[in-house]
Design an enzyme around this catalytic site. Sequence first.
Site, short mmCIF file in Angstrom:
data_model
loop_
_atom_site.label_atom_id
_atom_site.label_comp_id
_atom_site.label_asym_id
_atom_site.label_seq_id
_atom_site.Cartn_x
_atom_site.Cartn_y
_atom_site.Cartn_z
N CYS A 1 0.84 -1.19 0.00
CA CYS A 1 0.00 0.00 0.00
C CYS A 1 0.88 1.25 0.00
O CYS A 1 1.79 1.37 0.83
CB CYS A 1 -0.91 0.00 1.22
SG CYS A 1 -1.83 1.54 1.43
N CYS B 1 -6.58 -1.26 -0.27
CA CYS B 1 -5.95 -1.64 1.00
C CYS B 1 -7.03 -1.75 2.05
O CYS B 1 -7.71 -0.77 2.37
CB CYS B 1 -4.91 -0.59 1.41
SG CYS B 1 -4.14 -0.95 3.01
N ASP C 1 22.49 -9.62 -16.07
CA ASP C 1 21.96 -10.61 -15.13
C ASP C 1 20.75 -11.30 -15.75
O ASP C 1 19.71 -10.67 -15.97
CB ASP C 1 21.57 -9.91 -13.83
CG ASP C 1 21.02 -10.86 -12.78
OD1 ASP C 1 20.89 -12.07 -13.07
OD2 ASP C 1 20.68 -10.39 -11.68
#
Length: 447
Positions: free
Chosen positions: A205, A227, A355
């Site tokens: 949130c 939320c 990566d």
Amino acid sequence: MNLKTTLGLLAGRSSHFVLSRLGRGSTLPGKVALQFDKDILQSLAKNYEIVVVTGTNGKTLTTALTVGILKEVYGQVLTNPSGANMITGIATTFLTAKSSKTGKNIAVLEIDEASLSRICDYIQPSLFVITNIFRDQMDRFGEIYTTYNMILDAIRKVPTATVLLNGDSPLFYKPTIPNPIEYFGFDLEKGPAQLAHYNTEGILCPDCQGILKYEHNTYANLGAYICEGCGCKRPDLDYRLTKLVELTNNRSRFVIDGQEYGIQIGGLYNIYNALAAVAIARFLGADSQLIKQGFDKSRAVFGRQETFHIGDKECTLVLIKNPVGATQAIEMIKLAPYPFSLSVLLNANYADGIDTSWIWDADFEQITDMDIPEINAGGVRHSEIARRLRVTGYPAEKITETSNLEQVLKTIENQDCKHAYILATYTAMLEFRELLASRQIVRKEMN
């Protein structure tokens, strides 16, 4: 215009003249011009109304769809269609611009997130568009909040510009910028609030740092979030997609603010790009008929669901570069109603991200549910992607691997399947397209 700017223009345009005849040079002319005058972009861009499209995924398609619409309005729109989106590429775009026939100079530019702040020292956009932010090239961008702050730093340099945000992303809730803000998003039927997939990032949130739930979750962390701890929820949307009419592996139809539109490109994730393009066009005053005309004329975008034939095989090239994008590409090919061979090309150059561990977070497990008779693992890191594909449970004996892209092309040509998908990281996509162009299977440039 001072002497160094004049010399920069002359050198940049001369290099473009030579390189274009050799079939090369999407960024070098800009690099040459910048060596003469580091501020040349400011001179080149000063008479343009500029729309900037940035974000992790969808920049190129959003830009292309927007340009297609705005050409219906203005006839001519400056853009960077091959995705040369750092400062040298942007400088090249302006260097090679043709004079507008309508008197209205408008540019729609996709710009790399990490390059945006530097470029905004020299240009004054009227509109910023952020498609989304997901984990991408961790060695270059770091985590998602670092990327977001890079973009906000750039936007603050142009406080008069409007900012158009993907309202379905919790990351974009109440950004700390002085600019006017508008939101686009999916406003589909809501259900009981549920947690996102356990491997989803960016679901805290923005007010209380609790775990968000979703009344509708399109994919990853996008959707109608709420939320339950503090009541924070997705902001009101200014541009709303209210219905999905059709969704296939190569087309979609949908309703935005009461108007039905369609694009000849598949996948749920690409509908967000179309929604962003509609929002941009409407912000700039285009009506729904012009938007439809622009979409109807849209064609394949450089390496993004670009279709072509290798022998009698219908092939589709799809860029992948991070876990969310790769997963959505896999979701898209899963919609194909026919068997197909699959090639996955993995490089690890700077532009791909060195990566490659992100491949373990992409949902390749879905391939075991598809009708895929054979898989080619290719590129510099062919052994890594082959290992990832074997771990899914797909039969190891049906996976071939090679670093030689000519061998990949030859394998596709000789396969039994009449359809093929090629998923490729950025430089692998460029190398494979170069090979295709050398055989006149695709055009080298897609201007």
